[in-house]
Design a protein around this motif. Structure first.
Motif, PDB file in Angstrom:
ATOM      1  N   SER A  14      17.293 111.223  78.037  1.00  0.00           N
ATOM      2  CA  SER A  14      17.383 109.891  77.437  1.00  0.00           C
ATOM      3  C   SER A  14      18.395 109.013  78.166  1.00  0.00           C
ATOM      4  CB  SER A  14      17.735 109.994  75.955  1.00  0.00           C
ATOM      5  OG  SER A  14      19.074 110.411  75.779  1.00  0.00           O
ATOM      6  N   LEU A  15      19.237 109.609  79.002  1.00  0.00           N
ATOM      7  CA  LEU A  15      20.195 108.816  79.772  1.00  0.00           C
ATOM      8  C   LEU A  15      19.502 107.898  80.776  1.00  0.00           C
ATOM      9  CD1 LEU A  15      22.975 111.475  80.417  1.00  0.00           C
ATOM     10  CD2 LEU A  15      23.135 109.451  78.966  1.00  0.00           C
ATOM     11  N   LYS A  16      18.238 108.175  81.068  1.00  0.00           N
ATOM     12  CA  LYS A  16      17.465 107.319  81.982  1.00  0.00           C
ATOM     13  C   LYS A  16      16.814 106.149  81.249  1.00  0.00           C
ATOM     14  CE  LYS A  16      16.347 111.214  84.965  1.00  0.00           C
ATOM     15  NZ  LYS A  16      15.276 112.059  85.491  1.00  0.00           N
ATOM     16  N   ASN A  17      16.855 106.167  79.921  1.00  0.00           N
ATOM     17  CA  ASN A  17      16.212 105.143  79.101  1.00  0.00           C
ATOM     18  C   ASN A  17      17.194 103.994  78.863  1.00  0.00           C
ATOM     19  OD1 ASN A  17      15.106 103.606  77.002  1.00  0.00           O
ATOM     20  ND2 ASN A  17      14.168 105.397  76.039  1.00  0.00           N
ATOM     21  N   VAL A  18      16.804 102.809  79.277  1.00  0.00           N
ATOM     22  CA  VAL A  18      17.671 101.635  79.150  1.00  0.00           C
ATOM     23  C   VAL A  18      17.970 101.334  77.684  1.00  0.00           C
ATOM     24  CG1 VAL A  18      17.834  99.149  79.594  1.00  0.00           C
ATOM     25  CG2 VAL A  18      16.885 100.662  81.326  1.00  0.00           C
ATOM     26  N   ARG A  19      16.984 101.519  76.804  1.00  0.00           N
ATOM     27  CA  ARG A  19      17.201 101.250  75.375  1.00  0.00           C
ATOM     28  C   ARG A  19      18.288 102.161  74.808  1.00  0.00           C
ATOM     29  NH1 ARG A  19      11.668 100.104  72.264  1.00  0.00           N
ATOM     30  NH2 ARG A  19      12.918  98.490  71.285  1.00  0.00           N
ATOM     31  N   VAL A  20      18.316 103.394  75.247  1.00  0.00           N
ATOM     32  CA  VAL A  20      19.333 104.336  74.778  1.00  0.00           C
ATOM     33  C   VAL A  20      20.703 103.911  75.282  1.00  0.00           C
ATOM     34  CG1 VAL A  20      20.167 106.727  74.948  1.00  0.00           C
ATOM     35  CG2 VAL A  20      17.736 106.272  74.534  1.00  0.00           C
ATOM     36  N   ILE A  21      20.796 103.572  76.552  1.00  0.00           N
ATOM     37  CA  ILE A  21      22.077 103.147  77.134  1.00  0.00           C
ATOM     38  C   ILE A  21      22.600 101.906  76.413  1.00  0.00           C
ATOM     39  CG2 ILE A  21      23.249 102.335  79.224  1.00  0.00           C
ATOM     40  CD1 ILE A  21      22.391 105.295  79.285  1.00  0.00           C
ATOM     41  N   VAL A  22      21.728 100.937  76.178  1.00  0.00           N
ATOM     42  CA  VAL A  22      22.141  99.705  75.495  1.00  0.00           C
ATOM     43  C   VAL A  22      22.543 100.008  74.052  1.00  0.00           C
ATOM     44  CG1 VAL A  22      21.336  97.456  74.657  1.00  0.00           C
ATOM     45  CG2 VAL A  22      20.822  98.172  76.987  1.00  0.00           C
ATOM     46  N   GLY A  23      21.770 100.841  73.361  1.00  0.00           N
ATOM     47  CA  GLY A  23      22.081 101.191  71.975  1.00  0.00           C
ATOM     48  C   GLY A  23      23.415 101.893  71.846  1.00  0.00           C
ATOM     49  N   VAL A  24      23.647 102.878  72.701  1.00  0.00           N
ATOM     50  CA  VAL A  24      24.931 103.596  72.668  1.00  0.00           C
ATOM     51  C   VAL A  24      26.070 102.644  73.030  1.00  0.00           C
ATOM     52  CG1 VAL A  24      26.260 105.481  73.694  1.00  0.00           C
ATOM     53  CG2 VAL A  24      23.872 105.837  73.106  1.00  0.00           C
ATOM     54  N   ALA A  25      25.838 101.748  73.970  1.00  0.00           N
ATOM     55  CA  ALA A  25      26.875 100.777  74.351  1.00  0.00           C
ATOM     56  C   ALA A  25      27.202  99.835  73.187  1.00  0.00           C
ATOM     57  CB  ALA A  25      26.416  99.975  75.565  1.00  0.00           C
ATOM     58  N   LEU A  26      26.191  99.456  72.412  1.00  0.00           N
ATOM     59  CA  LEU A  26      26.447  98.593  71.257  1.00  0.00           C
ATOM     60  C   LEU A  26      27.284  99.323  70.201  1.00  0.00           C
ATOM     61  CD1 LEU A  26      23.001  96.787  70.894  1.00  0.00           C
ATOM     62  CD2 LEU A  26      25.182  95.765  71.572  1.00  0.00           C
ATOM     63  N   PHE A  27      26.977 100.580  69.962  1.00  0.00           N
ATOM     64  CA  PHE A  27      27.794 101.353  69.014  1.00  0.00           C
ATOM     65  C   PHE A  27      29.187 101.619  69.586  1.00  0.00           C
ATOM     66  CE2 PHE A  27      23.706 102.362  66.985  1.00  0.00           C
ATOM     67  CZ  PHE A  27      24.051 102.062  65.673  1.00  0.00           C
ATOM     68  N   PHE A  28      29.275 101.758  70.891  1.00  0.00           N
ATOM     69  CA  PHE A  28      30.565 101.883  71.586  1.00  0.00           C
ATOM     70  C   PHE A  28      31.406 100.643  71.278  1.00  0.00           C
ATOM     71  CE2 PHE A  28      33.311 101.145  75.188  1.00  0.00           C
ATOM     72  CZ  PHE A  28      33.636 102.377  75.726  1.00  0.00           C
ATOM     73  N   ALA A  29      30.790  99.470  71.443  1.00  0.00           N
ATOM     74  CA  ALA A  29      31.500  98.212  71.178  1.00  0.00           C
ATOM     75  C   ALA A  29      31.880  98.100  69.702  1.00  0.00           C
ATOM     76  CB  ALA A  29      30.633  97.027  71.589  1.00  0.00           C
ATOM     77  N   LEU A  30      30.987  98.515  68.816  1.00  0.00           N
ATOM     78  CA  LEU A  30      31.286  98.484  67.384  1.00  0.00           C
ATOM     79  C   LEU A  30      32.459  99.406  67.060  1.00  0.00           C
ATOM     80  CD1 LEU A  30      30.594  97.490  64.546  1.00  0.00           C
ATOM     81  CD2 LEU A  30      28.926  99.357  64.404  1.00  0.00           C
ATOM     82  N   ASN A  31      32.514 100.562  67.707  1.00  0.00           N
ATOM     83  CA  ASN A  31      33.628 101.484  67.518  1.00  0.00           C
ATOM     84  C   ASN A  31      34.939 100.823  67.919  1.00  0.00           C
ATOM     85  OD1 ASN A  31      35.616 103.602  68.388  1.00  0.00           O
ATOM     86  ND2 ASN A  31      34.046 104.963  67.598  1.00  0.00           N
ATOM     87  N   VAL A  32      34.932 100.152  69.050  1.00  0.00           N
ATOM     88  CA  VAL A  32      36.147  99.470  69.534  1.00  0.00           C
ATOM     89  C   VAL A  32      36.557  98.367  68.561  1.00  0.00           C
ATOM     90  CG1 VAL A  32      37.106  98.036  71.392  1.00  0.00           C
ATOM     91  CG2 VAL A  32      35.708 100.038  71.955  1.00  0.00           C
ATOM     92  N   ILE A  33      35.590  97.606  68.068  1.00  0.00           N
ATOM     93  CA  ILE A  33      35.889  96.519  67.122  1.00  0.00           C
ATOM     94  C   ILE A  33      36.443  97.086  65.818  1.00  0.00           C
ATOM     95  CG2 ILE A  33      34.817  94.729  65.682  1.00  0.00           C
ATOM     96  CD1 ILE A  33      32.921  94.242  68.131  1.00  0.00           C
ATOM     97  N   LEU A  34      35.812  98.152  65.312  1.00  0.00           N
ATOM     98  CA  LEU A  34      36.306  98.767  64.077  1.00  0.00           C
ATOM     99  C   LEU A  34      37.694  99.385  64.280  1.00  0.00           C
ATOM    100  CD1 LEU A  34      33.074 100.450  62.670  1.00  0.00           C
ATOM    101  CD2 LEU A  34      34.321  98.514  61.693  1.00  0.00           C
ATOM    102  N   ASN A  35      37.928  99.918  65.446  1.00  0.00           N
ATOM    103  CA  ASN A  35      39.258 100.462  65.746  1.00  0.00           C
ATOM    104  C   ASN A  35      40.303  99.354  65.786  1.00  0.00           C
ATOM    105  OD1 ASN A  35      41.001 102.709  66.473  1.00  0.00           O
ATOM    106  ND2 ASN A  35      41.121 101.729  68.475  1.00  0.00           N
ATOM    107  N   LEU A  36      39.902  98.208  66.295  1.00  0.00           N
ATOM    108  CA  LEU A  36      40.833  97.088  66.424  1.00  0.00           C
ATOM    109  C   LEU A  36      41.092  96.396  65.086  1.00  0.00           C
ATOM    110  CD1 LEU A  36      42.491  95.354  68.381  1.00  0.00           C
ATOM    111  CD2 LEU A  36      40.452  93.990  68.782  1.00  0.00           C
ATOM    112  N   PHE A  37      40.008  96.092  64.353  1.00  0.00           N
ATOM    113  CA  PHE A  37      40.143  95.308  63.123  1.00  0.00           C
ATOM    114  C   PHE A  37      39.949  96.114  61.839  1.00  0.00           C
ATOM    115  CE2 PHE A  37      38.600  92.219  66.333  1.00  0.00           C
ATOM    116  CZ  PHE A  37      39.730  91.426  66.377  1.00  0.00           C
ATOM    117  N   GLY A  38      39.322  97.272  61.926  1.00  0.00           N
ATOM    118  CA  GLY A  38      39.012  98.049  60.727  1.00  0.00           C
ATOM    119  C   GLY A  38      39.893  99.263  60.551  1.00  0.00           C
TER     120      GLY A  38
END
Length: 183
Positions: A14-38
């Motif tokens: 699944s690492l070759k699938n762009v949708r997976v990379i983008v999805g994981v990156a979005l949750f990565f960003a959400l994790n950073v935001i929650l770590n910062l503000f939550g």
């Protein structure tokens, strides 16, 4: 046991699938935001936060391999965005353990139950929060393990019901979204 390695091999593809990379990156960003503000930093060694919920959702939807690949980077970015104390690269083991635990409980899960969520959260709290993070913090600050573990245990016991309810609601939502995400 063989089925487990087949699942890992398929998940690695699944690492070759762009949708997976983008999805994981979005949750990565959400994790950073929650770590910062939550999250609330109580002391240098004690933090109350909900960033792990984003990791759990990502693990449910995309599996262990993409989340394990990004875990070391997530640890570094979270520190760069909100530095508390000195950076200690060994904490990336905790981030990787989180991805393993959430993937073990939620990836390929057909139904979310309270028992599964409670067991997952207790496993996470014991392995990552109480053991690994306490061990690494103890090593970093040369503070006795039990001095750090006591307040963390109290914090985890107090926050457990809230963490479980939030995790359950998010996982129920992710299960409903999974067919749309994995088209």
């Amino acid at each position: 046991m063989n089925q487990y390695f087949v699942m890992l091999k398929e998940n690695a593809r699944s690492l070759k699938n762009v949708r997976v990379i983008v999805g994981v990156a979005l949750f990565f960003a959400l994790n950073v935001i929650l770590n910062l503000f939550g999250s609330i930093q109580i002391t240098n060694q004690l933090k109350l936060g909900f960033a792990s919920i984003a990791t759990a959702a990502s693990c449910l939807l995309y599996g262990p391999v993409p989340n394990l690949v990004l875990a070391p980077l997530l640890d570094l970015v979270n520190y760069m965005v909100k530095p508390v104390g000195a950076y200690y690269p060994i904490f990336m083991i905790s981030t990787m353990a989180s991805a393993c635990i959430f993937s073990a409980y939620f990836y390929n899960c057909k139904k979310i139950t309270w028992v599964r969520v409670i067991l997952c959260r207790i496993t996470y709290d014991v392995v990552v929060s109480l053991f690994l993070n306490t061990l690494f913090t103890s090593m970093l600050w040369s503070t006795p393990f039990l001095v750090i573990a006591g307040p963390k245990l109290i914090k985890n016991l107090i926050s457990l019901p809230f963490q479980v309810v939030i995790l359950y609601l998010v996982m129920k939502t992710c299960i409903q979204l999974k067919p749309k995400v994995n088209r």
